[in-house]
Design a protein around this motif. Structure first.
Motif, PDB file in Angstrom:
ATOM      1  N   GLN A  71       0.834  -1.204   0.000  1.00 11.54           N
ATOM      2  CA  GLN A  71       0.000   0.000   0.000  1.00 11.54           C
ATOM      3  C   GLN A  71       0.869   1.255   0.000  1.00 11.54           C
ATOM      4  O   GLN A  71       0.500   2.272  -0.581  1.00 11.54           O
ATOM      5  CB  GLN A  71      -0.926  -0.023   1.217  1.00 11.54           C
ATOM      6  CG  GLN A  71      -2.109   0.875   1.104  1.00 11.54           C
ATOM      7  CD  GLN A  71      -3.069   0.455  -0.007  1.00 11.54           C
ATOM      8  OE1 GLN A  71      -3.186  -0.712  -0.344  1.00 11.54           O
ATOM      9  NE2 GLN A  71      -3.728   1.430  -0.589  1.00 11.54           N
ATOM     10  N   GLN A  73       3.728   1.621  -1.540  1.00 12.05           N
ATOM     11  CA  GLN A  73       4.182   1.848  -2.913  1.00 12.05           C
ATOM     12  C   GLN A  73       3.091   2.483  -3.756  1.00 12.05           C
ATOM     13  O   GLN A  73       3.368   3.336  -4.599  1.00 12.05           O
ATOM     14  CB  GLN A  73       4.627   0.527  -3.544  1.00 12.05           C
ATOM     15  CG  GLN A  73       5.889  -0.031  -2.952  1.00 12.05           C
ATOM     16  CD  GLN A  73       6.186  -1.431  -3.456  1.00 12.05           C
ATOM     17  OE1 GLN A  73       5.290  -2.160  -3.867  1.00 12.05           O
ATOM     18  NE2 GLN A  73       7.443  -1.808  -3.411  1.00 12.05           N
ATOM     19  N   ILE A  74       1.860   2.089  -3.537  1.00  8.40           N
ATOM     20  CA  ILE A  74       0.744   2.661  -4.295  1.00  8.40           C
ATOM     21  C   ILE A  74       0.520   4.117  -3.915  1.00  8.40           C
ATOM     22  O   ILE A  74       0.281   4.968  -4.763  1.00  8.40           O
ATOM     23  CB  ILE A  74      -0.533   1.828  -4.067  1.00  8.40           C
ATOM     24  CG1 ILE A  74      -0.358   0.436  -4.644  1.00  8.40           C
ATOM     25  CG2 ILE A  74      -1.739   2.501  -4.697  1.00  8.40           C
ATOM     26  CD1 ILE A  74      -1.433  -0.526  -4.234  1.00  8.40           C
ATOM     27  N   ASN A  75       0.619   4.417  -2.624  1.00  8.62           N
ATOM     28  CA  ASN A  75       0.403   5.778  -2.138  1.00  8.62           C
ATOM     29  C   ASN A  75       1.580   6.695  -2.399  1.00  8.62           C
ATOM     30  O   ASN A  75       1.461   7.905  -2.287  1.00  8.62           O
ATOM     31  CB  ASN A  75       0.095   5.770  -0.644  1.00  8.62           C
ATOM     32  CG  ASN A  75      -1.208   5.089  -0.341  1.00  8.62           C
ATOM     33  OD1 ASN A  75      -2.086   4.983  -1.187  1.00  8.62           O
ATOM     34  ND2 ASN A  75      -1.338   4.603   0.880  1.00  8.62           N
ATOM     35  N   THR A  87       6.099   4.974  -8.728  1.00  5.88           N
ATOM     36  CA  THR A  87       4.788   4.804  -8.104  1.00  5.88           C
ATOM     37  C   THR A  87       3.712   4.550  -9.150  1.00  5.88           C
ATOM     38  O   THR A  87       2.807   3.743  -8.938  1.00  5.88           O
ATOM     39  CB  THR A  87       4.429   6.047  -7.267  1.00  5.88           C
ATOM     40  OG1 THR A  87       5.432   6.215  -6.277  1.00  5.88           O
ATOM     41  CG2 THR A  87       3.088   5.879  -6.589  1.00  5.88           C
ATOM     42  N   ARG A  88       3.818   5.216 -10.275  1.00  6.62           N
ATOM     43  CA  ARG A  88       2.850   5.006 -11.350  1.00  6.62           C
ATOM     44  C   ARG A  88       2.887   3.554 -11.838  1.00  6.62           C
ATOM     45  O   ARG A  88       1.861   2.958 -12.142  1.00  6.62           O
ATOM     46  CB  ARG A  88       3.135   5.963 -12.506  1.00  6.62           C
ATOM     47  CG  ARG A  88       2.049   5.936 -13.559  1.00  6.62           C
ATOM     48  CD  ARG A  88       2.295   6.962 -14.652  1.00  6.62           C
ATOM     49  NE  ARG A  88       2.340   8.313 -14.104  1.00  6.62           N
ATOM     50  CZ  ARG A  88       3.296   9.196 -14.374  1.00  6.62           C
ATOM     51  NH1 ARG A  88       4.303   8.876 -15.171  1.00  6.62           N
ATOM     52  NH2 ARG A  88       3.264  10.399 -13.854  1.00  6.62           N
ATOM     53  N   ALA A  90       3.652   0.933  -9.999  1.00  2.19           N
ATOM     54  CA  ALA A  90       2.992   0.106  -8.983  1.00  2.19           C
ATOM     55  C   ALA A  90       1.481   0.202  -9.123  1.00  2.19           C
ATOM     56  O   ALA A  90       0.765  -0.800  -8.988  1.00  2.19           O
ATOM     57  CB  ALA A  90       3.421   0.535  -7.586  1.00  2.19           C
ATOM     58  N   ARG A  91       0.989   1.394  -9.416  1.00  2.00           N
ATOM     59  CA  ARG A  91      -0.456   1.573  -9.597  1.00  2.00           C
ATOM     60  C   ARG A  91      -0.949   0.857 -10.850  1.00  2.00           C
ATOM     61  O   ARG A  91      -2.033   0.267 -10.844  1.00  2.00           O
ATOM     62  CB  ARG A  91      -0.792   3.058  -9.672  1.00  2.00           C
ATOM     63  CG  ARG A  91      -0.595   3.756  -8.359  1.00  2.00           C
ATOM     64  CD  ARG A  91      -0.818   5.235  -8.477  1.00  2.00           C
ATOM     65  NE  ARG A  91      -0.558   5.884  -7.202  1.00  2.00           N
ATOM     66  CZ  ARG A  91      -0.304   7.158  -7.058  1.00  2.00           C
ATOM     67  NH1 ARG A  91      -0.294   7.955  -8.122  1.00  2.00           N
ATOM     68  NH2 ARG A  91      -0.070   7.664  -5.874  1.00  2.00           N
ATOM     69  N   ILE A  94      -1.041  -2.997 -10.049  1.00  2.00           N
ATOM     70  CA  ILE A  94      -2.194  -3.445  -9.260  1.00  2.00           C
ATOM     71  C   ILE A  94      -3.481  -3.309 -10.069  1.00  2.00           C
ATOM     72  O   ILE A  94      -4.391  -4.131  -9.957  1.00  2.00           O
ATOM     73  CB  ILE A  94      -2.276  -2.712  -7.911  1.00  2.00           C
ATOM     74  CG1 ILE A  94      -3.206  -3.483  -6.963  1.00  2.00           C
ATOM     75  CG2 ILE A  94      -2.722  -1.284  -8.063  1.00  2.00           C
ATOM     76  CD1 ILE A  94      -3.146  -3.013  -5.533  1.00  2.00           C
ATOM     77  N   PHE A  95      -3.576  -2.298 -10.912  1.00  2.00           N
ATOM     78  CA  PHE A  95      -4.751  -2.140 -11.763  1.00  2.00           C
ATOM     79  C   PHE A  95      -4.872  -3.311 -12.732  1.00  2.00           C
ATOM     80  O   PHE A  95      -5.961  -3.875 -12.902  1.00  2.00           O
ATOM     81  CB  PHE A  95      -4.685  -0.816 -12.531  1.00  2.00           C
ATOM     82  CG  PHE A  95      -5.824  -0.606 -13.479  1.00  2.00           C
ATOM     83  CD1 PHE A  95      -7.085  -0.294 -13.000  1.00  2.00           C
ATOM     84  CD2 PHE A  95      -5.642  -0.735 -14.848  1.00  2.00           C
ATOM     85  CE1 PHE A  95      -8.144  -0.102 -13.868  1.00  2.00           C
ATOM     86  CE2 PHE A  95      -6.691  -0.548 -15.727  1.00  2.00           C
ATOM     87  CZ  PHE A  95      -7.945  -0.231 -15.238  1.00  2.00           C
TER      88      PHE A  95
END
Length: 153
Positions: A71, A73-75, A87-88, A90-91, A94-95
């Motif tokens: 979480q 890494q996402i934030n 970070t992008r 990682a998002r 997960i997407f």
């Protein structure tokens, strides 16, 4: 001595890790139950297609992808130097994991509808088991991702 006292006396079941322990056990049981539905249908009816196995593998890959990103890494809370996207990335990862899980459920619904409409004399359990497998794997993924506390990591 109650069963709760015997469980809490275990060294791995300390007070600060109860949430993580419960979430991990529940997620594992959901994942196991999902695969057990498909194994049962294949062993009893012997009717298997590559699509049934591929959908289960898609759900399992989704579980791994969703839970491999923390979480933080996402934030963007931690310095994440994992490539050019940081970070992008990682998002996006997960997407794609969530999309893969939803796609496996949607494809399982589609195969179930095709099977139930196409055959009058065949059993419907193999088709229903594929749907249940993917739903349980996805629920296990959700429980494992959002049911745990990541502060101690």
């Amino acid at each position: 001595m109650s069963i709760w006292d015997s469980l809490t006396s275990c060294f791995w079941f300390s007070a600060e890790n109860q949430r993580n322990t419960f979430a991990s056990i529940l997620a594992g049981v959901l994942f196991f139950t999902g695969w057990w539905f498909l194994i049962d249908a294949i062993s009893v009816y012997g009717e298997t297609t590559a699509l049934q196995i591929i959908l289960g593998i898609m759900g399992t890959a989704s579980l791994i992808m969703v839970n491999s990103v923390s979480q933080a890494q996402i934030n963007g809370d931690v310095a994440f130097n994992g490539g050019c996207l940081e970070t992008r990335g990682a998002r996006i990862w997960i997407f794609v994991g969530f999309v893969l899980g939803f796609a496996a459920i949607i494809a399982a619904v589609w195969t179930m509808i095709v099977r139930l409409n196409g055959s009058e004399n065949k059993s419907s359990w193999p088709a229903i088991s594929v749907l249940l497998q993917n739903v349980f794997i996805f629920l296990g993924s959700i429980v494992f991702k959002f049911g745990r506390s990541e502060e101690s990591y």
